[in-house]
Every structure is written in structure tokens, then in C-alpha cells.
Design an enzyme around this catalytic site. Sequence first.
Site, PDB file in Angstrom:
ATOM      1  N   ARG A   1      37.636  30.348  36.439  1.00 54.28           N
ATOM      2  CA  ARG A   1      38.540  31.240  37.176  1.00 54.28           C
ATOM      3  C   ARG A   1      40.014  30.830  37.035  1.00 54.28           C
ATOM      4  O   ARG A   1      40.814  30.958  37.964  1.00 54.28           O
ATOM      5  CB  ARG A   1      38.167  31.345  38.655  1.00 54.28           C
ATOM      6  CG  ARG A   1      36.796  31.882  38.912  1.00 54.28           C
ATOM      7  CD  ARG A   1      36.590  33.315  38.414  1.00 54.28           C
ATOM      8  NE  ARG A   1      35.177  33.644  38.468  1.00 54.28           N
ATOM      9  CZ  ARG A   1      34.351  33.541  37.419  1.00 54.28           C
ATOM     10  NH1 ARG A   1      34.802  33.188  36.227  1.00 54.28           N
ATOM     11  NH2 ARG A   1      33.085  33.826  37.530  1.00 54.28           N
TER      12      ARG A   1
ATOM     13  N   GLU B   1      39.249  31.760  46.045  1.00 52.23           N
ATOM     14  CA  GLU B   1      39.435  32.338  44.704  1.00 52.23           C
ATOM     15  C   GLU B   1      40.483  33.452  44.819  1.00 52.23           C
ATOM     16  O   GLU B   1      41.244  33.732  43.901  1.00 52.23           O
ATOM     17  CB  GLU B   1      38.092  32.911  44.220  1.00 52.23           C
ATOM     18  CG  GLU B   1      38.173  33.536  42.846  1.00 52.23           C
ATOM     19  CD  GLU B   1      36.808  33.972  42.336  1.00 52.23           C
ATOM     20  OE1 GLU B   1      35.833  33.217  42.502  1.00 52.23           O
ATOM     21  OE2 GLU B   1      36.731  35.073  41.762  1.00 52.23           O
TER      22      GLU B   1
ATOM     23  N   SER C   1      33.969  37.572  45.472  1.00 46.50           N
ATOM     24  CA  SER C   1      33.734  36.236  46.045  1.00 46.50           C
ATOM     25  C   SER C   1      35.045  35.704  46.601  1.00 46.50           C
ATOM     26  O   SER C   1      36.029  35.621  45.875  1.00 46.50           O
ATOM     27  CB  SER C   1      33.234  35.271  44.978  1.00 46.50           C
ATOM     28  OG  SER C   1      32.047  35.760  44.427  1.00 46.50           O
TER      29      SER C   1
HETATM   30  C1  LIG Z   1      33.375  44.052  44.544  1.00 46.26           C
HETATM   31  C2  LIG Z   1      34.054  43.013  43.688  1.00 46.26           C
HETATM   32  C3  LIG Z   1      33.297  42.292  42.770  1.00 46.26           C
HETATM   33  C4  LIG Z   1      33.907  41.313  41.976  1.00 46.26           C
HETATM   34  N1  LIG Z   1      33.135  40.626  41.063  1.00 46.26           N
HETATM   35  C5  LIG Z   1      33.714  39.707  40.279  1.00 46.26           C
HETATM   36  C6  LIG Z   1      32.938  38.988  39.300  1.00 46.26           C
HETATM   37  O1  LIG Z   1      31.752  39.211  39.132  1.00 46.26           O
HETATM   38  N2  LIG Z   1      33.568  38.056  38.556  1.00 46.26           N
HETATM   39  C7  LIG Z   1      34.906  37.783  38.694  1.00 46.26           C
HETATM   40  O2  LIG Z   1      35.429  36.929  37.969  1.00 46.26           O
HETATM   41  N3  LIG Z   1      35.659  38.429  39.601  1.00 46.26           N
HETATM   42  C8  LIG Z   1      35.106  39.377  40.387  1.00 46.26           C
HETATM   43  N4  LIG Z   1      35.877  40.042  41.310  1.00 46.26           N
HETATM   44  C9  LIG Z   1      37.288  39.669  41.496  1.00 46.26           C
HETATM   45  C10 LIG Z   1      38.296  40.441  40.610  1.00 46.26           C
HETATM   46  O3  LIG Z   1      37.790  41.710  40.246  1.00 46.26           O
HETATM   47  C11 LIG Z   1      38.663  39.641  39.363  1.00 46.26           C
HETATM   48  O4  LIG Z   1      39.259  38.408  39.699  1.00 46.26           O
HETATM   49  C12 LIG Z   1      39.621  40.415  38.441  1.00 46.26           C
HETATM   50  O5  LIG Z   1      39.761  39.710  37.234  1.00 46.26           O
HETATM   51  C13 LIG Z   1      41.001  40.618  39.052  1.00 46.26           C
HETATM   52  O6  LIG Z   1      41.690  41.575  38.262  1.00 46.26           O
HETATM   53  P1  LIG Z   1      42.818  42.532  38.865  1.00 46.26           P
HETATM   54  O7  LIG Z   1      43.325  43.360  37.754  1.00 46.26           O
HETATM   55  O8  LIG Z   1      42.308  43.260  40.042  1.00 46.26           O
HETATM   56  O9  LIG Z   1      43.899  41.459  39.281  1.00 46.26           O
HETATM   57  P2  LIG Z   1      44.793  41.387  40.598  1.00 46.26           P
HETATM   58  O10 LIG Z   1      43.911  41.129  41.778  1.00 46.26           O
HETATM   59  O11 LIG Z   1      45.695  42.546  40.682  1.00 46.26           O
HETATM   60  O12 LIG Z   1      45.633  40.070  40.277  1.00 46.26           O
HETATM   61  C14 LIG Z   1      44.995  38.807  40.108  1.00 46.26           C
HETATM   62  C15 LIG Z   1      46.000  37.832  39.484  1.00 46.26           C
HETATM   63  O13 LIG Z   1      46.249  38.228  38.140  1.00 46.26           O
HETATM   64  C16 LIG Z   1      47.660  38.405  37.930  1.00 46.26           C
HETATM   65  N5  LIG Z   1      47.836  39.470  36.945  1.00 46.26           N
HETATM   66  C17 LIG Z   1      47.285  40.708  36.940  1.00 46.26           C
HETATM   67  N6  LIG Z   1      47.664  41.373  35.835  1.00 46.26           N
HETATM   68  C18 LIG Z   1      48.478  40.542  35.139  1.00 46.26           C
HETATM   69  C19 LIG Z   1      49.198  40.646  33.902  1.00 46.26           C
HETATM   70  N7  LIG Z   1      49.188  41.755  33.163  1.00 46.26           N
HETATM   71  N8  LIG Z   1      49.931  39.581  33.496  1.00 46.26           N
HETATM   72  C20 LIG Z   1      49.986  38.453  34.243  1.00 46.26           C
HETATM   73  N9  LIG Z   1      49.344  38.305  35.416  1.00 46.26           N
HETATM   74  C21 LIG Z   1      48.593  39.335  35.847  1.00 46.26           C
HETATM   75  C22 LIG Z   1      48.216  38.756  39.294  1.00 46.26           C
HETATM   76  O14 LIG Z   1      49.607  38.479  39.358  1.00 46.26           O
HETATM   77  C23 LIG Z   1      47.379  37.839  40.166  1.00 46.26           C
HETATM   78  O15 LIG Z   1      47.884  36.528  40.126  1.00 46.26           O
HETATM   79  C24 LIG Z   1      35.289  41.036  42.109  1.00 46.26           C
HETATM   80  C25 LIG Z   1      36.051  41.779  43.038  1.00 46.26           C
HETATM   81  C26 LIG Z   1      35.444  42.768  43.819  1.00 46.26           C
HETATM   82  C27 LIG Z   1      36.281  43.555  44.784  1.00 46.26           C
END
Ligand SMILES: Cc1cc2nc3c(=O)[nH]c(=O)nc-3n(C[C@H](O)[C@H](O)[C@H](O)COP(=O)(O)OP(=O)(O)OC[C@H]3O[C@@H](n4cnc5c(N)ncnc54)[C@H](O)[C@@H]3O)c2cc1C
Length: 303
Positions: free
Chosen positions: A176, A296, A226
Site C-alpha cells: 500500500r 490505510e 479497509s
Molecule cells: C468499497 C471499497 C473497497 C476497496 N477495496 C480495495 C482493495 O481491495 N484494495 C485496495 O488496495 N484498496 C481498496 N480500496 C481503497 C481505494 O479504492 C484504493 O486505495 C484506491 O487505490 C484509491 O484510489 P483513488 O483514486 O480513489 O484515490 P484517492 O482516495 O482519491 O487518493 C488516494 C491517494 O492517492 C493520491 N493520488 C490520487 N491520484 C493521484 C495522481 N494522479 N497523482 C498523484 N497522487 C494521486 C491522493 O493525493 C491520495 O494521497 C477500497 C475502497 C472502497 C471504498
Amino acid sequence: MTTAFFEYARQCVPEEFVLEQEPMAKHTTFRVGGAADCFITVQNEEQLAKLLVYITKVELPYFILGNGSNLLVGDKGYQGIVLHLAEDFAKISVEGTRITVGAGALLSQTAKMAKEASLTGMEFASGIPGTIGGALVMNAGAYDGEMKQIVRSVRVMDQNGEVLEFDNETMEFGYRTSAIKNRPYIVLDAVLELAEGDKTSITAKMEELAVQRREKQPLEFPSAGSTFKRPEGYFAGKLIMDAGMRGYRIGGAQVSEKHCGFIVNRGDATAADIAELIVEVQERVKARFDVKLEPEVITLGDF
Ligand SMILES: Cc1cc2nc3c(=O)[nH]c(=O)nc-3n(C[C@H](O)[C@H](O)[C@H](O)COP(=O)(O)OP(=O)(O)OC[C@H]3O[C@@H](n4cnc5c(N)ncnc54)[C@H](O)[C@@H]3O)c2cc1C
């Protein structure tokens, strides 16, 4: 936020994409969070570079938003600029076994394109509700798969608007985390390397994983997945359950009854409720098992 910045931003990006006091609850899967002083939907690299150069010069705080699926924004909002990558950043193209995909594209959409092209390797990501940018920063993973396994290269922009390319090794993917987490690089796009596969088996695998998610995860309530990282040698959900916290509530925030590793919003949670519950869970698990749970979920703004 200064008036001068808003004026400048509206010269770089069409006016309708520069919002003031935008409620972040609209942009996070937790469905909580106060307003961001400025919220800009950035459509292409040129706009992003212009904005970054200015923001860096006058030292304004900024945050890159993906799909907000791993994010808890405080009730008092964020006194800074949120940059949301869309349009050009959401493009996906397939060539042979390689997929070039923009940072703003959803993992689910990318996995679907891979399936359509009979490419295997991305099935694990089809149910993760994030963007490619967020997934690369977090090295998102599930069911024995993680981004590290499929990334060939990543293009990023630095704070001065310069573009750099990182290969898989330079990304230093870990559990992560990656080399760009907590570093001022913005993911622009990435090249993923998949393998030729069979469309029917790829579809079946994705469906099987979707069923597992629906059975085990509280997808009926807003959450950020999570809440805690997996502590070495343990499972966060099991520790929380064994600490007697299944269903434990603070205000509208609750330790999920279905999966104790998830904190869910039962409809009327505030960010403060969720933040308080995170601390309560940490304290009880520490007291009972002497294990430190690390969130996380990323926090932003004032609580
Ligand atoms: C129901 C549910 C299930 C999930 N299951 C999983 C799973 O199985 N495995 C898992 O790993 N995660 C899971 N997640 C968590 C989440 O979906 C992941 O961590 C995902 O990768 C976050 O992506 P995001 O685009 O929503 O990022 P955000 O939440 O918008 O941002 C996360 C971080 O990434 C940075 N960021 C985003 N885009 C960029 C960019 N272009 N350049 C630089 N930094 C950037 C942001 O600044 C922040 O620090 C789950 C979440 C939910 C709600």
C-alpha cells in the site's frame, strides 16, 4: 485562497471547472467532508503544468484527488486547492498486450477494457473503486494481485511542471505504498503490461471476485474500504473483532458488522465521528493485543 489565484486559474482552465467552496462529501466514498476552498477539474497536461508552476511559486497548499475512495476529509474542509484530473487524463488505449491509461481513468473501466481485449492480469483490480493515479500511489491490490505486477512504466509531473518517466523498479512499490506516496509527483499516465488470455475465463474470474466482495464487504454503506493496513502477522479485521468491537458506533460511524476491517458511514456520520472511531479502535486493539494498527485511509483538511 487568494483572489489572484482564482483569476489565474480561470485563465488556465474553463471557468466552469474552477469551483469555490466545493463540498468534499460529494467527492469521497465515505460521503463526508467539508468544503475545499478551491476545486479544479483539470483536463490536460498543459493546464496542469500552468497551475502547478503558479501554485509552487506562491506556495499554496494543494491536493491531487483521484476517486476519493481512500480519503477522509475533515468536517471543517480543506484550506487549499484540490486538483481533480479528468478528460484527457481518463483516456485508455490498448496496443497488443499493453494498455496506456490516464491517471484519472477508473480501475474498473481499465479492467473492463483489458477483458474486452482478452488480456489477463488485471482481474484483481476490477472491483477496487479507485483511479489509476490513486492505485499507483497506493499500490492498490486485492486477492493476491497488486499494481506492482502489471506496471511497466509511469509518467509523472513534478511541481515545476516537468515530466519524468519511472520504470517499475523506480516506483519502489511496497504494501500500500510507492515511491510517489508523500512525494510531490503527480501521476499523468501509465503503461500496463498484461498477457494474452481467454475472455471467458477473465470474465468468470472477475465475476467470482465480485461475488466474494459482495459477500464479505459492507458495500451497502459508504466507506473507504479497509480502514487499517494489515499489521504483519495479523489481520486488522480479526483483531478488531476479537477486541469486541464488531458494530461499535461513535455517532454515525460504525465498525462494520459484516467486516470489522471496514469503518462505515451509517448515513449521518461526520468526519469527526470516523476519526474518533479510528483512534478508539487503535487504542482498544493496542491495549488488548499490543498491536499498533496504522490507518490505510488518508486524511485531509481540518477536523
Ligand atoms: C468499497 C471499497 C473497497 C476497496 N477495496 C480495495 C482493495 O481491495 N484494495 C485496495 O488496495 N484498496 C481498496 N480500496 C481503497 C481505494 O479504492 C484504493 O486505495 C484506491 O487505490 C484509491 O484510489 P483513488 O483514486 O480513489 O484515490 P484517492 O482516495 O482519491 O487518493 C488516494 C491517494 O492517492 C493520491 N493520488 C490520487 N491520484 C493521484 C495522481 N494522479 N497523482 C498523484 N497522487 C494521486 C491522493 O493525493 C491520495 O494521497 C477500497 C475502497 C472502497 C471504498
